[in-house]
Scaffold this motif. Structure first.
Motif, PDB file in Angstrom:
ATOM      1  N   ARG A  58       7.348 -45.344  -3.979  1.00 44.31           N
ATOM      2  CA  ARG A  58       6.582 -44.166  -4.387  1.00 44.31           C
ATOM      3  C   ARG A  58       7.570 -43.072  -4.793  1.00 44.31           C
ATOM      4  NH1 ARG A  58       3.125 -47.316  -4.232  1.00 44.31           N
ATOM      5  NH2 ARG A  58       1.031 -47.188  -3.319  1.00 44.31           N
ATOM      6  N   PRO A 112       0.315 -55.414   3.153  1.00 42.34           N
ATOM      7  CA  PRO A 112       0.783 -56.435   2.218  1.00 42.34           C
ATOM      8  C   PRO A 112       0.384 -56.157   0.773  1.00 42.34           C
ATOM      9  CG  PRO A 112      -1.053 -57.267   3.529  1.00 42.34           C
ATOM     10  CD  PRO A 112      -0.664 -55.956   4.126  1.00 42.34           C
ATOM     11  N   GLY A 114      -0.030 -52.938  -0.364  1.00 39.25           N
ATOM     12  CA  GLY A 114       0.231 -51.533  -0.600  1.00 39.25           C
ATOM     13  C   GLY A 114      -0.938 -50.693  -0.122  1.00 39.25           C
ATOM     14  N   ARG A 118      -2.445 -46.785  -6.134  1.00 44.15           N
ATOM     15  CA  ARG A 118      -1.595 -47.776  -6.811  1.00 44.15           C
ATOM     16  C   ARG A 118      -1.495 -49.074  -6.012  1.00 44.15           C
ATOM     17  NH1 ARG A 118       1.322 -45.888 -11.191  1.00 44.15           N
ATOM     18  NH2 ARG A 118       1.446 -48.115 -11.649  1.00 44.15           N
ATOM     19  N   CYS A 120      -2.584 -52.920  -4.788  1.00 46.02           N
ATOM     20  CA  CYS A 120      -2.711 -54.116  -5.633  1.00 46.02           C
ATOM     21  C   CYS A 120      -4.139 -54.331  -6.138  1.00 46.02           C
ATOM     22  CB  CYS A 120      -2.261 -55.327  -4.832  1.00 46.02           C
ATOM     23  SG  CYS A 120      -2.506 -56.864  -5.730  1.00 46.02           S
TER      24      CYS A 120
HETATM   25  C1  HEM Z   1      -1.198 -62.583  -2.002  1.00 46.32           C
HETATM   26  C2  HEM Z   1      -1.245 -62.059  -3.197  1.00 46.32           C
HETATM   27  C3  HEM Z   1      -0.736 -60.683  -3.574  1.00 46.32           C
HETATM   28  C4  HEM Z   1      -0.003 -59.767  -2.857  1.00 46.32           C
HETATM   29  C5  HEM Z   1       0.484 -59.878  -1.414  1.00 46.32           C
HETATM   30  C6  HEM Z   1       0.212 -58.623  -3.723  1.00 46.32           C
HETATM   31  C7  HEM Z   1       0.905 -57.473  -3.341  1.00 46.32           C
HETATM   32  C8  HEM Z   1       1.075 -56.365  -4.146  1.00 46.32           C
HETATM   33  C9  HEM Z   1       1.741 -55.150  -3.734  1.00 46.32           C
HETATM   34  C10 HEM Z   1       2.368 -54.875  -2.362  1.00 46.32           C
HETATM   35  C11 HEM Z   1       1.709 -54.295  -4.778  1.00 46.32           C
HETATM   36  C12 HEM Z   1       2.292 -52.848  -4.803  1.00 46.32           C
HETATM   37  C13 HEM Z   1       1.196 -51.931  -4.262  1.00 46.32           C
HETATM   38  C14 HEM Z   1       1.627 -50.496  -3.970  1.00 46.32           C
HETATM   39  O1  HEM Z   1       2.658 -50.049  -4.512  1.00 46.32           O
HETATM   40  O2  HEM Z   1       0.933 -49.808  -3.193  1.00 46.32           O
HETATM   41  C15 HEM Z   1       1.023 -54.960  -5.869  1.00 46.32           C
HETATM   42  C16 HEM Z   1       0.794 -54.403  -7.110  1.00 46.32           C
HETATM   43  C17 HEM Z   1       0.151 -55.040  -8.136  1.00 46.32           C
HETATM   44  N1  HEM Z   1      -0.460 -56.279  -8.072  1.00 46.32           N
HETATM   45 FE1  HEM Z   1      -0.489 -57.550  -6.499  1.00 46.32          FE
HETATM   46  N2  HEM Z   1      -0.382 -58.861  -4.929  1.00 46.32           N
HETATM   47  C18 HEM Z   1      -0.985 -60.093  -4.886  1.00 46.32           C
HETATM   48  C19 HEM Z   1      -1.740 -60.700  -5.865  1.00 46.32           C
HETATM   49  C20 HEM Z   1      -2.002 -60.145  -7.090  1.00 46.32           C
HETATM   50  C21 HEM Z   1      -2.850 -60.746  -8.101  1.00 46.32           C
HETATM   51  C22 HEM Z   1      -3.608 -62.087  -7.900  1.00 46.32           C
HETATM   52  C23 HEM Z   1      -2.833 -59.909  -9.166  1.00 46.32           C
HETATM   53  C24 HEM Z   1      -3.522 -60.015 -10.491  1.00 46.32           C
HETATM   54  C25 HEM Z   1      -4.478 -60.900 -10.740  1.00 46.32           C
HETATM   55  C26 HEM Z   1      -1.995 -58.762  -8.833  1.00 46.32           C
HETATM   56  C27 HEM Z   1      -1.721 -57.695  -9.666  1.00 46.32           C
HETATM   57  C28 HEM Z   1      -1.005 -56.562  -9.302  1.00 46.32           C
HETATM   58  C29 HEM Z   1      -0.743 -55.422 -10.201  1.00 46.32           C
HETATM   59  C30 HEM Z   1      -1.165 -55.299 -11.686  1.00 46.32           C
HETATM   60  C31 HEM Z   1      -0.023 -54.473  -9.467  1.00 46.32           C
HETATM   61  C32 HEM Z   1       0.510 -53.105  -9.940  1.00 46.32           C
HETATM   62  C33 HEM Z   1      -0.536 -52.034  -9.609  1.00 46.32           C
HETATM   63  C34 HEM Z   1      -0.087 -50.625  -9.983  1.00 46.32           C
HETATM   64  O3  HEM Z   1       1.114 -50.357 -10.037  1.00 46.32           O
HETATM   65  O4  HEM Z   1      -0.946 -49.758 -10.215  1.00 46.32           O
HETATM   66  N3  HEM Z   1      -1.508 -58.940  -7.568  1.00 46.32           N
HETATM   67  N4  HEM Z   1       0.641 -56.220  -5.454  1.00 46.32           N
END
Ligand code: HEM
Length: 185
Positions: A58, A112, A114, A118, A120
């Protein structure tokens, strides 16, 4: 999978739950997930000890004060989820069985996906898919370890990690699935 392969008693406990709820004549499906609290606890414990994204980043928009520390404006901040999840550092899903701790960003000891605006956007998809995928692997197969292939000790798989944006395993998980329910696979 690696943790429960290394802890066969936990795998047995999850399998007993699946066999009780689903039986052995059909494959586990998404609608079974709410009735599989131990499988859900394994997923939470995995997120705690092996967060897929170890650091949440952040940037402060203005100066703020936290616990006596002054954080200047425009400072890049990293929340080390990997480190927060390491105490205690042994894999024990039971800690989540009757726990109120949730993983959608409200409880800061376990983030896990976030937190906040922002966090996930893939979380609902992941939380729908994961219990069914894990439960199907437990329901349908025994997992045989090939000693020494991935650097693990006899009968165990290595849990070494290597540095990376997503905390990858240092060694691929190599084991042999042995079908246990011939009626459904
Ligand atoms: C077990 C599966 C997953 C975990 C543990 C995970 C975890 C995370 C985490 C920790 C972040 C950062 C959040 C923050 O900064 O507060 C994130 C961001 C993101 N995730 Fe995931 N994720 C997973 C699956 C997915 C899937 C399936 C997708 C899309 C279909 C996805 C798309 C995204 C996107 C686009 C961001 C950026 C969001 C932003 O910056 O606004 N994630 N994820």
């Amino acid at each position: 999978m690696a943790e429960i392969i290394n802890h066969p008693q936990l795998l047995t406990k999850a399998r007993q739950e699946i066999d009780r709820v689903v039986g052995s004549d059909r494959l586990v499906q998404e609608s079974d997930a709410p009735n599989l609290p131990y499988v859900q606890a394994i997923i939470k414990e995995t997120f705690r000890l092996h967060p897929i994204i170890p650091m949440i980043a952040r940037k402060s928009t203005r100066e703020c004060h936290v616990n006596g520390y002054t954080i200047p404006a425009e400072t890049l901040l990293f929340v080390n989820m990997w480190s927060i999840g390491r105490d205690p550092n042994h894999f024990w899903p039971d800690r989540f069985v009757r726990s109120e701790v949730d993983i959608t960003g409200q409880h800061f000891q376990l983030l896990p996906f976030g937190s906040g605006r922002r966090s996930c956007p893939g979380m609902p998809l992941a939380l729908r898919q994961l219990p069914t995928a894990l439960a199907a692997m437990i329901q349908c197969f025994d997992w045989k370890v090939i000693s020494g292939v991935d650097g693990g000790d006899a009968g165990l798989v290595s849990m070494d990690e290597r540095p990376g944006l997503t905390v990858p395993r240092a060694h691929d998980l190599v084991c042999i699935p042995v079908a246990r329910l011939p009626n459904i696979i």
